[in-house]
Design an enzyme around this catalytic site. Structure first.
Site, PDB file in Angstrom:
ATOM      1  N   GLU A 258      -3.303   7.452  -5.964  1.00 28.26           N
ATOM      2  CA  GLU A 258      -3.353   6.672  -7.212  1.00 28.26           C
ATOM      3  C   GLU A 258      -4.443   7.220  -8.121  1.00 28.26           C
ATOM      4  O   GLU A 258      -5.574   7.416  -7.643  1.00 28.26           O
ATOM      5  CB  GLU A 258      -3.589   5.202  -6.894  1.00 28.26           C
ATOM      6  CG  GLU A 258      -2.383   4.597  -6.190  1.00 28.26           C
ATOM      7  CD  GLU A 258      -2.555   3.103  -5.845  1.00 28.26           C
ATOM      8  OE1 GLU A 258      -3.577   2.516  -6.223  1.00 28.26           O
ATOM      9  OE2 GLU A 258      -1.658   2.566  -5.201  1.00 28.26           O
TER      10      GLU A 258
ATOM     11  N   ARG B  15       0.835  -1.195   0.000  1.00 25.46           N
ATOM     12  CA  ARG B  15       0.000   0.000   0.000  1.00 25.46           C
ATOM     13  C   ARG B  15       0.869   1.244   0.000  1.00 25.46           C
ATOM     14  O   ARG B  15       1.858   1.323   0.748  1.00 25.46           O
ATOM     15  CB  ARG B  15      -0.889   0.041   1.260  1.00 25.46           C
ATOM     16  CG  ARG B  15      -2.151  -0.796   1.152  1.00 25.46           C
ATOM     17  CD  ARG B  15      -3.101  -0.221   0.101  1.00 25.46           C
ATOM     18  NE  ARG B  15      -4.298  -1.014  -0.082  1.00 25.46           N
ATOM     19  CZ  ARG B  15      -4.421  -2.041  -0.925  1.00 25.46           C
ATOM     20  NH1 ARG B  15      -3.425  -2.437  -1.666  1.00 25.46           N
ATOM     21  NH2 ARG B  15      -5.572  -2.681  -1.043  1.00 25.46           N
TER      22      ARG B  15
ATOM     23  N   HIS C  21      -0.542  -0.481  -9.835  1.00 22.23           N
ATOM     24  CA  HIS C  21      -1.293  -1.323  -8.877  1.00 22.23           C
ATOM     25  C   HIS C  21      -1.766  -2.614  -9.562  1.00 22.23           C
ATOM     26  O   HIS C  21      -2.963  -2.889  -9.638  1.00 22.23           O
ATOM     27  CB  HIS C  21      -2.477  -0.539  -8.301  1.00 22.23           C
ATOM     28  CG  HIS C  21      -2.930  -1.063  -6.969  1.00 22.23           C
ATOM     29  ND1 HIS C  21      -3.377  -0.250  -5.962  1.00 22.23           N
ATOM     30  CD2 HIS C  21      -3.016  -2.326  -6.467  1.00 22.23           C
ATOM     31  CE1 HIS C  21      -3.721  -0.977  -4.914  1.00 22.23           C
ATOM     32  NE2 HIS C  21      -3.515  -2.260  -5.203  1.00 22.23           N
TER      33      HIS C  21
END
Ligand SMILES: NC(=O)c1ccc[n+]([C@@H]2O[C@H](COP(=O)([O-])OP(=O)(O)OC[C@H]3O[C@@H](n4cnc5c(N)ncnc54)[C@H](O)[C@@H]3O)[C@@H](O)[C@H]2O)c1
Ligand SMILES: O=C(O)CC[C@@H](O)C(=O)O
Length: 524
Positions: free
Chosen positions: A258, A229, A276
């Site tokens: 993000e 994360r 991601h």
């Protein structure tokens, strides 16, 4: 009919268990789409794109369950969901292998400069001397967070001849030994590792776990990975240490924001990045989608779910045993609430007989849920029952007693208000059903179901007849009637059940009868 909203991109094949439900409609729209009909949604499925915050939950009054098709629930306000009695589930292990493999691929790519070299070849260059890499063999990999992904990564890194140093405050020495890794302090990992990778959840404790202070303890030339994360590694501090040449490189799959936009880290040649993608494989997406779909379906069918973040996990077998008591506990809580009326300070439950072999804490929560059901606007269930009681200053107690009052099992619930208390006792008789066998000092025997009337009166001839006459005159059919008394001519009670709710007018007439002490309509 249930309405299920799939708000992020989730494998269609994995959604099959929900699409096959005959009593559910599945909508696949973003939460911002007017056709997502937020006020009608019973179940919400998301990945990480949808931020499930309190404002969104406020728009979804029917919402019962939120399913995260993945591991991290940091895009969901679990606390707000818990307060509202919404169950939050995730798919804890469906993407473990994919994410471990992605981390390994990022590590190998970073150490051999593969993305940078690839780009030069595409640009028709042939620069063999610019991309001298570093072997993994014999290097020390520091893993911070030795959970599912950390463990799978360690297995792969060991196969490549790496030494694994691990920091995880919840890992025992014994388990570390079994996994063939060295259990260290955070400082030891920072001081000795050649490559450091983080695999913790993002929490208040892990935010900035790798900050300037931590970076200052690392070896010059260390490499970092974050496929967990954004924020576990402080991006500003990392940029500073890459900029000053202390950190040799970093591989990042996740970012504090993000997409990361104009992030200074992306300007370094020695930083490689993916958007991601840890869980982005066909296998992982199918796994997580079908895991949560099966769980949501079980939940909507009122069966126990196993991957709840905020509901006590209870297996199917255990639930089957507890189910009759579960329903009865809710009904007893509700009867109590409708009989005592005022605010209470304490609610205690005594379990005796065979029920003590079961998960009684689940029943205590169900009793509270039943108690609060008609009292407060918020949906109260096993998820938020204890929290709701605490917020209202109600002490909840649970006891086990050896005396089941002659029954095979027995639950006695006592509610204490400022000036009075009320006791209800129930038992579940196999092949017969739930029975309430004691109400506020009186032995009685009735089925806790439907439309009931609880009458306290003086034990005088003719009271039952007068009650029956008023009801008969108003075409109210008495389905069942149970009576109880303590002594001849003393206090007595009646519990009547009707096919439909008793109307206000008939209740008022009954209230005017001589010898009636009190009346309580109970709806279950
Ligand atoms: N990049 C992706 O697409 C992707 C995919 C899946 C999971 N993830 C993320 O990867 C992370 C790990 O997932 P997992 O399934 O292995 O979780 P996990 O719960 O199995 O493991 C987390 C581990 O971190 C440890 N831990 C907690 N606090 C710690 C601390 N302060 N210091 C050190 N260790 C600590 C826990 O004891 C546990 O062993 C999560 O953040 C998850 O959201 C990312
Ligand atoms: O949904 C995704 O692709 C990300 C999943 C990942 O971050 C997780 O925590 O499971």
């Amino acid at each position: 009919m249930f309405t299920i909203l799939v708000a992020d991109s989730i494998s269609k094949e994995g959604l099959q268990p929900l699409l096959e439900m005959t009593n559910a409609k599945v909508i696949q729209k973003k939460v911002t789409d007017p056709e997502s009909y937020l006020d009608e949604i019973d179940a919400l499925l998301v990945r990480s794109a949808t931020k499930v915050d309190e404002a969104l939950l406020d728009k979804m009054p029917r919402l019962k369950i939120i399913a995260r098709a993945g591991v991290g629930v940091d895009n969901i306000d679990v606390e707000a969901a818990t307060r509202k009695g919404i169950v939050v589930i995730n798919a804890p292990d469906g993407n473990t292998i994919s994410t471990a493999e992605h981390t390994f691929a990022m590590m190998a790519s970073m150490m051999r400069n593969i993305p940078q070299a690839h780009q030069t070849v595409k640009n028709l260059e042939w620069q063999r001397n610019d991309f001298i890499g570093t072997e993994l063999f014999g290097k020390t990999l520091g893993i911070l967070g030795m959970g599912r992904i950390g463990t799978e990564l360690a297995k792969r890194a060991k196969a490549f001849g790496m030494n694994i140093h691990v920091f995880d405050p919840f890992l025992t020495k014994d388990r570390a030994g079994k996994l063939g890794v060295e259990l260290c302090t955070l400082d030891e990992v920072l001081e000795h590792a050649d490559i450091i990778t983080v695999h913790t959840p993002l929490t208040a404790e892990t935010k900035g776990l790798i900050n300037e202070h931590a970076l200052s303890k690392t070896k010059k030339g260390v490499f970092f990975l974050n496929c967990a994360r954004g924020g576990i590694i402080d991006e500003q501090a990392l940029a500073k240490y890459i900029g000053n040449g202390h950190v040799a490189g970093a591989a990042l799959d996740v970012f504090e924001t993000e997409p990361p936009g104009e992030n200074p880290l992306l300007k370094f040649d020695h930083v490689i990045a993916t958007p991601h993608l840890g869980a982005s494989t066909k296998e992982a997406q199918l796994n997580v989608a079908s895991q949560v779909s099966k769980e949501v379906r079980l939940f909507l069918e009122e069966k126990p779910v196993s991957n709840s973040i905020n509901l006590p996990a209870i297996s199917k077998d255990i639930y089957e045993k507890i189910r009759p008591f579960h329903q009865m506990s809710k009904q007893m809580g509700s009867i109590l609430s409708q009989c005592i009326k005022e605010g209470i300070q304490e609610l205690s439950i005594t379990y005796s007989g065979t029920v003590t072999e079961l998960e009684t804490s689940y029943l205590t929560k169900a009793t509270l849920a039943g108690f609060f059901k008609n009292r407060i606007a918020v949906n109260v269930n096993e998820v938020n029952a204890l929290l709701t009681a605490k917020e209202r200053g109600i002490t909840v107690g649970e006891k086990i007693s050896a005396d089941p009052f002659g029954y095979a099992n027995c639950l006695t619930v006592t509610a204490k208000a400022e000036e009075k208390s009320f006791v209800i006792r129930g038992t579940y008789i196999d092949n017969y059903g739930p029975r309430i066998v004691f109400l506020n000092g009186f032995n009685i025997d009735f089925l806790p179901e439907g439309n009931l009337l609880y009458i306290q009166h003086r034990d005088r001839p003719g009271v039952i007849g007068r009650v029956g006459k008023i009801l008969g005159d108003h075409s109210i059919n008495i389905a069942t009637m149970q009576v109880g008394r303590k002594e001849i001519g003393g206090e007595a009670i009646m519990v009547l059940s009707f096919d439909k709710p008793l109307d206000d007018h008939s209740l008022a007439l009954l209230n005017q009868l001589d010898d009636i002490v009190s009346l309580n309509r109970i709806h279950l």
